[in-house]
Design an enzyme around this catalytic site. Structure first.
Site, PDB file in Angstrom:
ATOM      1  N   HIS A  52       0.855  -1.196   0.000  1.00 14.13           N
ATOM      2  CA  HIS A  52       0.000   0.000   0.000  1.00 14.13           C
ATOM      3  C   HIS A  52       0.892   1.248   0.000  1.00 14.13           C
ATOM      4  O   HIS A  52       1.930   1.275   0.680  1.00 14.13           O
ATOM      5  CB  HIS A  52      -0.866  -0.018   1.252  1.00 14.13           C
ATOM      6  CG  HIS A  52      -2.101   0.821   1.163  1.00 14.13           C
ATOM      7  ND1 HIS A  52      -2.065   2.177   0.941  1.00 14.13           N
ATOM      8  CD2 HIS A  52      -3.418   0.503   1.266  1.00 14.13           C
ATOM      9  CE1 HIS A  52      -3.304   2.641   0.925  1.00 14.13           C
ATOM     10  NE2 HIS A  52      -4.142   1.667   1.109  1.00 14.13           N
ATOM     11  N   GLY A  70       0.395  -5.176   1.747  1.00 16.61           N
ATOM     12  CA  GLY A  70      -0.816  -5.469   0.971  1.00 16.61           C
ATOM     13  C   GLY A  70      -0.507  -6.080  -0.385  1.00 16.61           C
ATOM     14  O   GLY A  70      -1.362  -6.724  -0.991  1.00 16.61           O
ATOM     15  N   TYR A  91      -5.310  -4.782   9.922  1.00 16.09           N
ATOM     16  CA  TYR A  91      -5.717  -5.299   8.613  1.00 16.09           C
ATOM     17  C   TYR A  91      -7.227  -5.540   8.616  1.00 16.09           C
ATOM     18  O   TYR A  91      -7.825  -5.806   9.650  1.00 16.09           O
ATOM     19  CB  TYR A  91      -4.946  -6.581   8.278  1.00 16.09           C
ATOM     20  CG  TYR A  91      -4.596  -6.682   6.815  1.00 16.09           C
ATOM     21  CD1 TYR A  91      -3.811  -5.690   6.204  1.00 16.09           C
ATOM     22  CD2 TYR A  91      -5.055  -7.721   6.033  1.00 16.09           C
ATOM     23  CE1 TYR A  91      -3.494  -5.760   4.858  1.00 16.09           C
ATOM     24  CE2 TYR A  91      -4.743  -7.795   4.671  1.00 16.09           C
ATOM     25  CZ  TYR A  91      -3.955  -6.809   4.098  1.00 16.09           C
ATOM     26  OH  TYR A  91      -3.639  -6.859   2.758  1.00 16.09           O
TER      27      TYR A  91
END
Ligand code: LCV
Length: 259
Positions: free
Chosen positions: A64, A108, A138
């Site tokens: 991410h 991610g 998460y």
């Protein structure tokens, strides 16, 4: 400059994540280009897709884009977050998506790779799932994606240590399908794709969707969902979550004090 390169040949579509200077961090912009490419592949009746980074990279994707994570007080991985959009786009793409992996896969990006249908990696590749390093809670769908692919003790070790595991371990655990040397991996992946594109696209699309629906078919009550969302909120409201973001942005180690 485009953040991805794409190519279609013999019903096989290729997406190369090409934002190397930012280590293919999964920014909104990069993810939008990937999902638009998948939409085009769908329109062009592509029968297999390959998701990769440029040849010889040290980092497949850094996960991410941390600079795009919200400050404390907002869910960093809500339904419409780009990472969630990308994982769903891969899982719902009506043909096999093969992850061709060279280099490190972080955060991610591990879920993005695991959301692909078949994974082929070089011996030097590594996989690190890093929410704990950033103080990120998460999200439930993401945890389920990981749970469906990684044995619990190993998933807990990866989540709690945030340390990379080597490709050999990922292969032993069945998280990836093959390990191939860098000089062979491309030919191997496209040969694998060629064996897929000659089969019935309708049959493959339906079986892929059946597997997606069945792997997500968990009875969860509203009470249970709200309890888990409440637990996650404690984290993304916390000073630790903000500390994780600040430390990354200031390029220093975080100091988590559990509040
Ligand atoms: C923004 C970046 C990033 C990045 N975002 O190169 O899984 S969860 O819950 O944690 C989820 C929220 C998630 O996925 O979070 C991200 C998890 N990712 C990581 O923790 C990996 C963070 N990156 C790194 O550890 C290093 O960048 C690696 C080891 C991937 C590569 O190291 P290397 O020395 O080759 P740099 O660190 O110098 O990075 C090059 C540029 O890319 C940016 C980084 O800030 C730097 O930008 P500047 O040149 O402007 O300083 N970058 C790297 N990762 N995830 N930006």
């Amino acid at each position: 400059m485009p953040l991805i390169l794409t190519e279609t040949r013999d019903a096989i579509g290729t997406i190369v994540m090409n934002h190397v200077q930012k280590r293919n961090a999964l920014s909104d912009a990069l993810i939008e280009e990937i999902t638009l490419a998948l939409d085009r592949f769908r329109e062009d009746n592509i029968r297999a897709a390959v998701l990769r980074a440029p040849v010889g990279v040290k980092v497949w994707s850094a996960g991410h884009d941390v600079s795009e994570l919200p400050d404390r007080g907002r869910d960093p991985l809500g339904w419409s977050d780009s990472l969630r959009v990308l994982v769903r786009a891969i899982q719902e793409f009506p043909a096999p998506v093969i992850a061709l992996i060279e280099g490190g896969v972080w955060g991610g990006a591990c879920e993005v790779a695991i959301a692909c249908d078949v994974l082929v990696a070089t011996p030097e590749a590594t996989f690190a799932i890093t929410p704990a390093k950033l103080g990120v809670p998460y999200n439930l769908g993401g945890v389920l994606t990981l749970m469906n692919m990684i044995p619990l003790p190993v998933l807990k070790e990866m989540l709690f240590t945030a340390q990379p595991i080597p490709t050999a371990q990922a292969l032993n655990l069945g998280i990836i399908n093959y390990i191939k040397p860098a000089e062979e991996i491309e030919a191997f992946v496209y040969d694998l794709a060629a064996h897929m594109v000659v089969n019935s696209p309708l049959s493959i699309a339906v079986m892929k969707e059946e597997l997606r629906l069945l792997s997500g078919a968990h009875a969860i009550t509203p009470d249970l969902f709200e309890r888990m969302q409440g637990l996650r909120r404690v984290v993304y409201d916390s000073h630790d979550y903000q500390e994780g973001l600040d430390a990354f942005r200031e390029k220093r180690k975080p100091r988590f004090d559990g509040r």
